[in-house]
Design a protein around this motif. Structure first.
Motif, short mmCIF file in Angstrom:
data_model
loop_
_atom_site.label_atom_id
_atom_site.label_comp_id
_atom_site.label_asym_id
_atom_site.label_seq_id
_atom_site.Cartn_x
_atom_site.Cartn_y
_atom_site.Cartn_z
N ILE A 150 -59.62 15.97 30.21
CA ILE A 150 -60.03 15.30 28.97
C ILE A 150 -61.38 15.87 28.53
CG2 ILE A 150 -60.65 13.08 27.91
CD1 ILE A 150 -58.83 11.79 30.10
N LYS A 151 -61.40 16.49 27.35
CA LYS A 151 -62.61 17.16 26.87
C LYS A 151 -63.44 16.32 25.91
CE LYS A 151 -60.47 21.71 27.42
NZ LYS A 151 -60.09 22.98 26.77
N LYS A 152 -63.04 15.11 25.67
CA LYS A 152 -63.80 14.22 24.78
C LYS A 152 -65.09 13.77 25.47
CE LYS A 152 -59.62 12.24 22.69
NZ LYS A 152 -58.82 11.00 22.54
N HIS A 153 -66.10 13.41 24.64
CA HIS A 153 -67.35 12.89 25.20
C HIS A 153 -67.17 11.38 25.45
CE1 HIS A 153 -71.63 12.86 26.13
NE2 HIS A 153 -71.71 11.71 25.46
N ILE A 154 -66.72 11.05 26.64
CA ILE A 154 -66.39 9.66 26.97
C ILE A 154 -67.59 8.99 27.64
CG2 ILE A 154 -64.90 8.17 28.35
CD1 ILE A 154 -63.52 9.45 25.95
N THR A 155 -67.93 7.80 27.14
CA THR A 155 -68.95 6.95 27.76
C THR A 155 -68.24 5.69 28.26
OG1 THR A 155 -69.44 5.76 25.72
CG2 THR A 155 -70.67 7.79 26.13
N PHE A 156 -68.96 4.84 28.97
CA PHE A 156 -68.34 3.61 29.45
C PHE A 156 -67.87 2.74 28.27
CE2 PHE A 156 -67.58 -0.36 31.50
CZ PHE A 156 -67.29 -0.06 32.82
N HIS A 157 -68.60 2.78 27.17
CA HIS A 157 -68.23 1.97 26.01
C HIS A 157 -66.91 2.46 25.39
CE1 HIS A 157 -69.38 -1.27 23.35
NE2 HIS A 157 -69.05 -0.54 22.30
N SER A 158 -66.55 3.71 25.67
CA SER A 158 -65.27 4.23 25.17
C SER A 158 -64.09 3.44 25.73
CB SER A 158 -65.11 5.72 25.54
OG SER A 158 -66.16 6.49 24.99
N ALA A 159 -64.28 2.82 26.89
CA ALA A 159 -63.21 1.99 27.48
C ALA A 159 -62.91 0.81 26.56
CB ALA A 159 -63.63 1.51 28.86
#
Length: 384
Positions: A319-328
């Motif tokens: 997964i190349k997206k910039h994922i943060t915990f808030h992305s959940a």
């Protein structure tokens, strides 16, 4: 209206001092005239025939005090008649008043921090001697222009649209409070339009991406359980982090034989109490029940290292997206809407105070529907 100082003889031989407020006359339905009067009894008395020096002195003091009260009441009537402003409150410093309003928000950390951040820019724009009496529409427009063209972040970047919106709203709330509490005669802030809220990108995982992530080992297993739990429930990092076992309820079995689980907690951001049903799979992620006051995700901490491990975990999953915990949380909202949940239910589950906050996720779904229209292969047809 006229105000007069009057005396009334009492049975004790003293005279009671009072004010008479004469409001004119009113003609009654029977043709008679009624004089309209109100009275204010001052609780001050004169000895009718003073004999000693002390009695004469006391009479003089009471009479002088009554005259002073009369002068104050006449001034108040005059101000009301000619719509004059009482400048006493208006002499308060704008910066002092802002700090006072900020400190009233100390219990809500997120809101307090925003007030504190906005204060730095208000101090940079506003001279220390400026009082609430000095404010006018041009001053307010000047602050808006300052945020838009001059103000910068700690890294010397221009403020984002949403940051300008937030800071100006704190300034607006301060002036609204000043008007409501009588410090301003006119609510000047209503004459100046604020910044519109920009729509920030909400990064989320698709159903397939979340499946891949759940099957990929994470360097920190505790982080994996917490992130997946947030994805299945929509709970914010702050609430996942502080969740205690006393807030996890097991409420029997439904008529389909499925266990019912619910968490009851107070949102840290809004301070609202939430009653949220969770799936059996989400309950599995919590692990074995511990002492009621123990944190469910004990050892979980917000840090740059934790964020880095989250990104690495996503990279391992492709997964190349910039994922943060808030992305959940974003992931939970999008997946619920994609799978048929109505927007009101999603809004309630996420603890949104306004439905328009949830509507942003509906726009994401709508955009995906538009993209789907062009997924089918083009036909090489002959229509003749």
């Amino acid at each position: 209206m006229k105000v007069h100082l009057r005396k009334k003889k009492l049975k004790t031989g003293k005279q009671s001092l009072y004010l008479e407020f004469y409001k004119g006359i009113k003609t009654l339905s029977n043709g008679n005239v009624k004089h309209l009067r109100n009275y204010e009894y001052l609780q001050l008395y004169l000895i009718e025939d003073p004999k000693t020096t002390d009695e004469k002195k006391k009479n003089q003091e009471h009479l002088e005090l009554a005259e002073q009260i009369l002068a104050i009441r006449k001034a108040e009537v005059y101000q009301g008649k000619y719509n004059l402003k009482n400048d006493t409150k208006g002499k308060v410093s704008l910066l002092d008043f802002y700090v006072q309003k900020k400190e009233e928000r100390y219990q809500t950390k997120g809101n307090y921090d925003n007030w504190d951040a906005a204060q730095k820019h208000i101090e940079a724009y506003c001279p220390a001697h400026i009082t609430l009496n000095d404010l006018d529409v041009d001053f307010i427009k000047g602050f808006k222009k300052y945020l838009d063209t001059v103000a910068v972040t700690k890294s010397s970047k221009n403020l984002s649209q949403n940051t300008k919106h937030t800071y100006f709203n704190k300034f607006k709330a301060c002036l609204n409070a000043a008007f409501d509490e009588g410090y301003l005669k006119e609510n000047l802030i209503k004459k100046v339009k604020g910044f519109t809220m920009g729509e920030s990108t909400r990064e989320y995982l698709t159903s397939d991406e979340l499946q891949k992530l759940s099957q990929t080992p994470c360097p920190i297993p505790l982080l994996k359980r917490a992130f997946l739990f947030s994805s299945l429930t929509g709970i914010r990092w702050s609430d996942v982090n502080k969740l205690k076992w006393s807030e996890v309820r097991e409420e029997g079995i439904d008529n389909m034989g499925i266990p019912i689980f619910r968490i009851v907690f107070q949102q840290k951001k809004t301070e609202g109490v939430e009653y949220l049903y969770i799936s059996q799979q989400a309950r599995v992620l919590l692990g074995e029940r511990k002492d009621s006051e123990e944190r469910v995700f004990k050892g979980l901490r917000y840090s740059a290292h934790m964020n880095l491990q989250l990104l690495r975990w996503c990279m391992f999953a492709g997964i190349k997206k910039h994922i943060t915990f808030h992305s959940a949380r974003h992931t939970n909202a999008v997946l619920l809407l994609e799978n048929g949940a109505d927007i009101y239910t999603v809004s309630k589950r996420l603890g949104h105070r306004e439905i328009r906050t949830t509507e942003i996720y509906a726009k994401i779904i709508d955009q995906k529907m538009k993209e789907a229209a062009n997924l089918l292969p083009k036909l090489n047809w002959d229509l003749l």
